[in-house]
Write an enzyme that holds these catalytic residues in place. Structure first.
Site, short mmCIF file in Angstrom:
data_model
loop_
_atom_site.label_atom_id
_atom_site.label_comp_id
_atom_site.label_asym_id
_atom_site.label_seq_id
_atom_site.Cartn_x
_atom_site.Cartn_y
_atom_site.Cartn_z
N CYS A 66 18.35 54.16 8.14
CA CYS A 66 19.52 54.55 7.35
C CYS A 66 19.08 55.13 6.02
CB CYS A 66 20.43 53.34 7.13
SG CYS A 66 22.03 53.76 6.40
N CYS A 70 22.90 49.50 1.59
CA CYS A 70 23.98 48.54 1.35
C CYS A 70 23.41 47.13 1.31
CB CYS A 70 25.04 48.66 2.45
SG CYS A 70 25.77 50.31 2.57
N CYS A 73 24.05 44.77 4.37
CA CYS A 73 23.84 45.32 5.71
C CYS A 73 23.36 44.23 6.68
CB CYS A 73 22.82 46.45 5.67
SG CYS A 73 22.48 47.18 7.29
#
Length: 344
Positions: A66, A70, A73
């Site tokens: 990714c 975040c 996550c």
């Protein structure tokens, strides 16, 4: 020739004993053949005789990579592995043969690998070749390009974009960003493309300590998604909590009451679909990058063997899937864009 009754009785006992041994041996062989040398069931049923789970709706996380970071996550970049596309197609065909109706491609960021072309080919394969009623994607939106819609949009039913806040500073705090690029600009851009290329638009939001007090009613109403999935931040050992985790999500966790307060604030939004930790944990059939089902019942992700190695019915036995909770959380809904009667 004359035999005493005692001898006759012993001969009968011997015959009965011999027959019992023969039948036991035959029965054992039959049970071995029907179970397989490994002891795995070959029929579409569990060991207690109940019907095996049908993989009606499956989330395939074909990549863990990714471009966002975040903080909460729960499916992190622990490997860079991606199946060769023909192997992925083989697994998807096995799922279809086992009863698959809806496939959702996720990550990681699914548009990252091969600039979205790998994803597009799988979307096209599932809709054209497998004739699945629903094909969907969950993305952060940052890697989506209009050219992708032009090439593959007709084969996609739903595109969900993850957005946790309508404040750019909050998105930066969460990690829902890449550098200084505007996550919200991408969100609105993708929303417009979905409308232009006739793809149902959806929003996913993870409610955590940084956005729990936010009021998103105005923006959600303006964007008008077909569904707004609202998740309570969830801890998964080995992913965003505990040893060997790539994230430390404890600071993002909110209480059940805080989550309920957020839902109450947004109760006027008709497309809102809430998912608490209880509803979320075991109600998804999740395939990882190796096409292994992930069992989250113990608060971590325990993988099955790959469907490519043992088949769907074998692997799904170790998925930990709670079908009743899947239905309770609204997992089955109108998920084909052909049935949505949307105004494009």
């Amino acid at each position: 020739m004359y035999f005493s009754s005692e001898v006759v009785l012993k001969l009968l006992q011997l015959c009965i004993s011999t027959l019992q041994c023969m039948f036991t041996g035959v029965f054992s062989k039959v049970r071995y053949w029907t179970s397989g040398a490994s002891g795995l069931l070959q029929k579409d049923e569990y060991s207690d005789g109940t019907a095996a789970t049908t993989p009606t709706s499956v989330n395939y996380h074909f990549t863990r990579q990714c471009n966002y970071k975040c903080g909460f996550c729960f499916h992190t970049a622990k490997t860079s592995f991606v199946l060769p596309i023909e192997e992925a197609k083989k697994g998807l065909k096995l799922l279809k043969e086992a009863g698959l109706e809806k496939i959702n491609f996720s990550g990681g960021e699914p548009f990252l690998h091969d600039k979205g072309d790998f994803l597009g080919k799988l979307v096209q394969y599932c809709k054209l070749d497998l004739q699945l009623p629903s094909v969907s994607i969950v993305s952060n939106g940052s890697m989506v390009r209009e050219q992708w819609f032009q090439k593959y949009g007709q084969y996609l039913d739903i595109l969900a974009i993850s957005c946790d806040s309508f404040d750019e500073a909050t998105n930066q705090l969460i990690g829902r960003a890449q550098g200084r690029k505007s996550h919200l600009d991408n969100l609105y851009k993708v929303r417009n493309w979905c409308q232009q290329y006739k793809v149902a638009f959806k929003i996913n939001s993870v409610i955590n300590t940084f956005n729990v007090d936010e009021d998103m009613r105005e923006q959600i109403t303006e964007l008008n998604p077909v569904r707004w999935k609202v998740f309570q931040c969830l801890l998964i050992d080995g992913e965003n909590a505990g040893e060997n985790a790539l994230r430390e999500a404890e600071k993002f966790v909110i209480s059940d009451q805080q989550f309920q307060d957020f839902l109450a604030r947004h109760s006027s939004i008709s497309c809102l679909v809430p998912e608490s930790n209880e509803k979320m944990r075991d109600s998804y059939l999740i395939l990882d990058e190796y096409m292994r089902f992930l069992d989250c019942r113990e608060g971590r992700k325990d993988p099955s063997k790959s469907v490519l190695d043992v088949g769907v019915n074998q692997a799904i036995l170790f998925s930990g899937f709670d079908e009743k909770m899947f239905l309770k959380r609204g997992g089955k809904y109108v998920w084909s864009k052909a049935d949505m009667s949307l105004e494009w």
